[in-house]
Design a protein around this motif. Sequence first.
Motif, PDB file in Angstrom:
ATOM      1  N   THR A  47     -18.328 -84.759  99.855  1.00 46.83           N
ATOM      2  CA  THR A  47     -18.723 -85.950  99.092  1.00 46.83           C
ATOM      3  C   THR A  47     -17.544 -86.838  98.718  1.00 46.83           C
ATOM      4  OG1 THR A  47     -18.556 -84.838  96.944  1.00 46.83           O
ATOM      5  CG2 THR A  47     -20.680 -84.696  98.104  1.00 46.83           C
ATOM      6  N   CYS A  48     -16.323 -86.299  98.829  1.00 45.23           N
ATOM      7  CA  CYS A  48     -15.156 -87.082  98.393  1.00 45.23           C
ATOM      8  C   CYS A  48     -13.949 -86.881  99.299  1.00 45.23           C
ATOM      9  CB  CYS A  48     -14.790 -86.704  96.963  1.00 45.23           C
ATOM     10  SG  CYS A  48     -14.429 -84.950  96.762  1.00 45.23           S
ATOM     11  N   ASP A  49     -14.173 -86.300 100.470  1.00 48.77           N
ATOM     12  CA  ASP A  49     -13.065 -85.892 101.326  1.00 48.77           C
ATOM     13  C   ASP A  49     -12.111 -87.012 101.715  1.00 48.77           C
ATOM     14  OD1 ASP A  49     -14.845 -87.138 103.025  1.00 48.77           O
ATOM     15  OD2 ASP A  49     -15.029 -85.470 104.425  1.00 48.77           O
ATOM     16  N   ASP A  50     -12.587 -88.219 101.872  1.00 49.11           N
ATOM     17  CA  ASP A  50     -11.718 -89.317 102.301  1.00 49.11           C
ATOM     18  C   ASP A  50     -10.791 -89.796 101.184  1.00 49.11           C
ATOM     19  OD1 ASP A  50     -13.785 -90.413 100.796  1.00 49.11           O
ATOM     20  OD2 ASP A  50     -13.895 -92.243 102.007  1.00 49.11           O
ATOM     21  N   GLN A  51     -10.957 -89.260  99.990  1.00 53.95           N
ATOM     22  CA  GLN A  51     -10.138 -89.646  98.852  1.00 53.95           C
ATOM     23  C   GLN A  51      -9.084 -88.597  98.502  1.00 53.95           C
ATOM     24  OE1 GLN A  51     -12.713 -91.167  95.572  1.00 53.95           O
ATOM     25  NE2 GLN A  51     -14.341 -90.799  97.071  1.00 53.95           N
ATOM     26  N   LEU A  52      -9.128 -87.457  99.190  1.00 57.82           N
ATOM     27  CA  LEU A  52      -8.275 -86.336  98.813  1.00 57.82           C
ATOM     28  C   LEU A  52      -7.293 -85.952  99.921  1.00 57.82           C
ATOM     29  CD1 LEU A  52     -11.055 -84.135  97.176  1.00 57.82           C
ATOM     30  CD2 LEU A  52      -9.486 -85.715  96.042  1.00 57.82           C
ATOM     31  N   VAL A  53      -6.109 -85.534  99.509  1.00 54.95           N
ATOM     32  CA  VAL A  53      -5.066 -85.092 100.431  1.00 54.95           C
ATOM     33  C   VAL A  53      -4.984 -83.569 100.365  1.00 54.95           C
ATOM     34  CG1 VAL A  53      -2.592 -85.162 100.956  1.00 54.95           C
ATOM     35  CG2 VAL A  53      -3.771 -87.230 100.157  1.00 54.95           C
ATOM     36  N   ILE A  54      -4.996 -82.951 101.536  1.00 52.40           N
ATOM     37  CA  ILE A  54      -4.906 -81.495 101.618  1.00 52.40           C
ATOM     38  C   ILE A  54      -3.458 -81.109 101.896  1.00 52.40           C
ATOM     39  CG2 ILE A  54      -5.628 -79.449 102.894  1.00 52.40           C
ATOM     40  CD1 ILE A  54      -8.193 -80.900 103.629  1.00 52.40           C
ATOM     41  N   GLY A  55      -2.945 -80.168 101.116  1.00 51.70           N
ATOM     42  CA  GLY A  55      -1.609 -79.616 101.338  1.00 51.70           C
ATOM     43  C   GLY A  55      -1.736 -78.133 101.629  1.00 51.70           C
ATOM     44  N   THR A  56      -1.542 -77.734 102.869  1.00 50.46           N
ATOM     45  CA  THR A  56      -1.709 -76.332 103.250  1.00 50.46           C
ATOM     46  C   THR A  56      -0.473 -75.820 103.965  1.00 50.46           C
ATOM     47  OG1 THR A  56      -2.628 -76.742 105.447  1.00 50.46           O
ATOM     48  CG2 THR A  56      -4.181 -76.721 103.603  1.00 50.46           C
ATOM     49  N   THR A  57      -0.399 -74.512 104.056  1.00 47.38           N
ATOM     50  CA  THR A  57       0.679 -73.918 104.839  1.00 47.38           C
ATOM     51  C   THR A  57       0.489 -74.284 106.304  1.00 47.38           C
ATOM     52  OG1 THR A  57      -0.540 -71.868 105.213  1.00 47.38           O
ATOM     53  CG2 THR A  57       0.891 -71.944 103.263  1.00 47.38           C
ATOM     54  N   LEU A  58       1.565 -74.275 107.043  1.00 44.59           N
ATOM     55  CA  LEU A  58       1.484 -74.583 108.471  1.00 44.59           C
ATOM     56  C   LEU A  58       0.634 -73.548 109.190  1.00 44.59           C
ATOM     57  CD1 LEU A  58       5.174 -75.684 109.054  1.00 44.59           C
ATOM     58  CD2 LEU A  58       3.156 -77.144 108.809  1.00 44.59           C
ATOM     59  N   GLU A  59       0.750 -72.300 108.780  1.00 41.26           N
ATOM     60  CA  GLU A  59      -0.064 -71.260 109.398  1.00 41.26           C
ATOM     61  C   GLU A  59      -1.548 -71.553 109.201  1.00 41.26           C
ATOM     62  OE1 GLU A  59      -0.968 -66.477 109.343  1.00 41.26           O
ATOM     63  OE2 GLU A  59       0.558 -67.249 107.982  1.00 41.26           O
ATOM     64  N   PRO A  64      -7.242 -71.246 114.026  1.00 46.72           N
ATOM     65  CA  PRO A  64      -8.532 -71.826 114.401  1.00 46.72           C
ATOM     66  C   PRO A  64      -9.740 -71.096 113.818  1.00 46.72           C
ATOM     67  CG  PRO A  64      -7.561 -70.649 116.256  1.00 46.72           C
ATOM     68  CD  PRO A  64      -6.539 -70.658 115.155  1.00 46.72           C
ATOM     69  N   ASP A  65      -9.658 -69.791 113.670  1.00 45.00           N
ATOM     70  CA  ASP A  65     -10.831 -69.029 113.243  1.00 45.00           C
ATOM     71  C   ASP A  65     -10.991 -68.926 111.734  1.00 45.00           C
ATOM     72  OD1 ASP A  65     -11.541 -68.622 115.903  1.00 45.00           O
ATOM     73  OD2 ASP A  65     -10.290 -66.831 116.033  1.00 45.00           O
ATOM     74  N   ASP A  66      -9.900 -68.731 111.010  1.00 50.06           N
ATOM     75  CA  ASP A  66     -10.021 -68.593 109.556  1.00 50.06           C
ATOM     76  C   ASP A  66      -9.070 -69.528 108.816  1.00 50.06           C
ATOM     77  OD1 ASP A  66      -7.665 -67.295 110.124  1.00 50.06           O
ATOM     78  OD2 ASP A  66      -8.078 -65.528 108.904  1.00 50.06           O
ATOM     79  N   GLY A  67      -8.740 -70.639 109.451  1.00 44.03           N
ATOM     80  CA  GLY A  67      -7.868 -71.633 108.842  1.00 44.03           C
ATOM     81  C   GLY A  67      -8.540 -72.990 108.763  1.00 44.03           C
ATOM     82  N   LEU A  68      -7.724 -74.010 108.599  1.00 40.75           N
ATOM     83  CA  LEU A  68      -8.240 -75.360 108.370  1.00 40.75           C
ATOM     84  C   LEU A  68      -9.140 -75.890 109.497  1.00 40.75           C
ATOM     85  CD1 LEU A  68      -8.268 -77.659 106.334  1.00 40.75           C
ATOM     86  CD2 LEU A  68      -6.195 -78.554 107.433  1.00 40.75           C
ATOM     87  N   PRO A  69      -8.793 -75.709 110.781  1.00 37.90           N
ATOM     88  CA  PRO A  69      -9.691 -76.243 111.824  1.00 37.90           C
ATOM     89  C   PRO A  69     -11.110 -75.663 111.734  1.00 37.90           C
ATOM     90  CG  PRO A  69      -7.570 -75.669 112.773  1.00 37.90           C
ATOM     91  CD  PRO A  69      -7.571 -75.145 111.370  1.00 37.90           C
ATOM     92  N   GLN A  78     -13.419 -83.926 106.051  1.00 40.20           N
ATOM     93  CA  GLN A  78     -12.109 -84.332 106.543  1.00 40.20           C
ATOM     94  C   GLN A  78     -11.223 -84.512 105.311  1.00 40.20           C
ATOM     95  OE1 GLN A  78     -11.212 -84.473 109.820  1.00 40.20           O
ATOM     96  NE2 GLN A  78     -13.249 -83.654 110.199  1.00 40.20           N
ATOM     97  N   SER A  79     -10.190 -85.282 105.420  1.00 38.65           N
ATOM     98  CA  SER A  79      -9.383 -85.603 104.245  1.00 38.65           C
ATOM     99  C   SER A  79      -8.675 -86.919 104.486  1.00 38.65           C
ATOM    100  CB  SER A  79      -8.355 -84.501 103.975  1.00 38.65           C
ATOM    101  OG  SER A  79      -7.362 -84.490 104.985  1.00 38.65           O
ATOM    102  N   ALA A  80      -8.183 -87.501 103.417  1.00 40.19           N
ATOM    103  CA  ALA A  80      -7.416 -88.730 103.536  1.00 40.19           C
ATOM    104  C   ALA A  80      -6.151 -88.467 104.338  1.00 40.19           C
ATOM    105  CB  ALA A  80      -7.080 -89.277 102.152  1.00 40.19           C
ATOM    106  N   VAL A 102      -5.197 -77.328  97.946  1.00 43.46           N
ATOM    107  CA  VAL A 102      -4.283 -76.392  98.608  1.00 43.46           C
ATOM    108  C   VAL A 102      -5.046 -75.165  99.070  1.00 43.46           C
ATOM    109  CG1 VAL A 102      -2.216 -77.131  97.338  1.00 43.46           C
ATOM    110  CG2 VAL A 102      -3.601 -75.250  96.442  1.00 43.46           C
ATOM    111  N   ASP A 103      -4.468 -74.511 100.057  1.00 45.07           N
ATOM    112  CA  ASP A 103      -4.962 -73.198 100.434  1.00 45.07           C
ATOM    113  C   ASP A 103      -4.147 -72.174  99.653  1.00 45.07           C
ATOM    114  OD1 ASP A 103      -2.546 -73.730 102.004  1.00 45.07           O
ATOM    115  OD2 ASP A 103      -3.003 -71.874 103.067  1.00 45.07           O
ATOM    116  N   ALA A 104      -4.729 -71.015  99.444  1.00 47.83           N
ATOM    117  CA  ALA A 104      -4.035 -69.938  98.740  1.00 47.83           C
ATOM    118  C   ALA A 104      -4.704 -68.632  99.133  1.00 47.83           C
ATOM    119  CB  ALA A 104      -4.127 -70.147  97.226  1.00 47.83           C
TER     120      ALA A 104
END
Length: 190
Positions: A47-59, A64-69, A78-80, A102-104
Amino acid sequence: QACKEEMLTNDNIVVLDKSPLNNTYTIAVQPETAEKYGLVTIADLKTCDDQLVIGTTLEFQNRPDDGLPGLVAKYGFQSADTVGIDGSPRFIALEEGEVDIVDAFATDGLLKKYGLVMLEDADGFFPPYNAIPMVSAQTLETYPELSEPINQLSAALTDEAMQDMNYLVDEEGREPAEVAAAFLADHGLV
């Protein structure tokens, strides 16, 4: 059950009781962000993804299976912008407003330090990463009395307990052995 049987047959290792501690991935935001956008679950990000910035680890960005993709494909957000920030600096970036998400890991002590809101994975995207004690069958044959206290310890290890212990080590600078000894004593395991 299949894992228990294979470990015993192939490796002579006994798998004991699974712990409630589940050090799986989680997605976290500041309480103000959760309140502003009505975020409770990961799906709410849509509902607000285009307004938010995601900061995640490179890993996390590249799993692909249990990460951001996979997460984006599952929940359809998506994200801004997406910023790769490894380690604890992503929490500082979140606190300073440079990123919004963030991811954690669910047992990360920094979640407690920064008072973050973990968004519920309502559709069960992230696989379980429960702690599971394993002991050589030979050791348990020699010392069968070990299985009961090991299973008691396993049962006492929750996400919250591990997050608290990680906080004490990471933020208060206490020694891991000291924190573990206090946990065992508090739970009557020593």
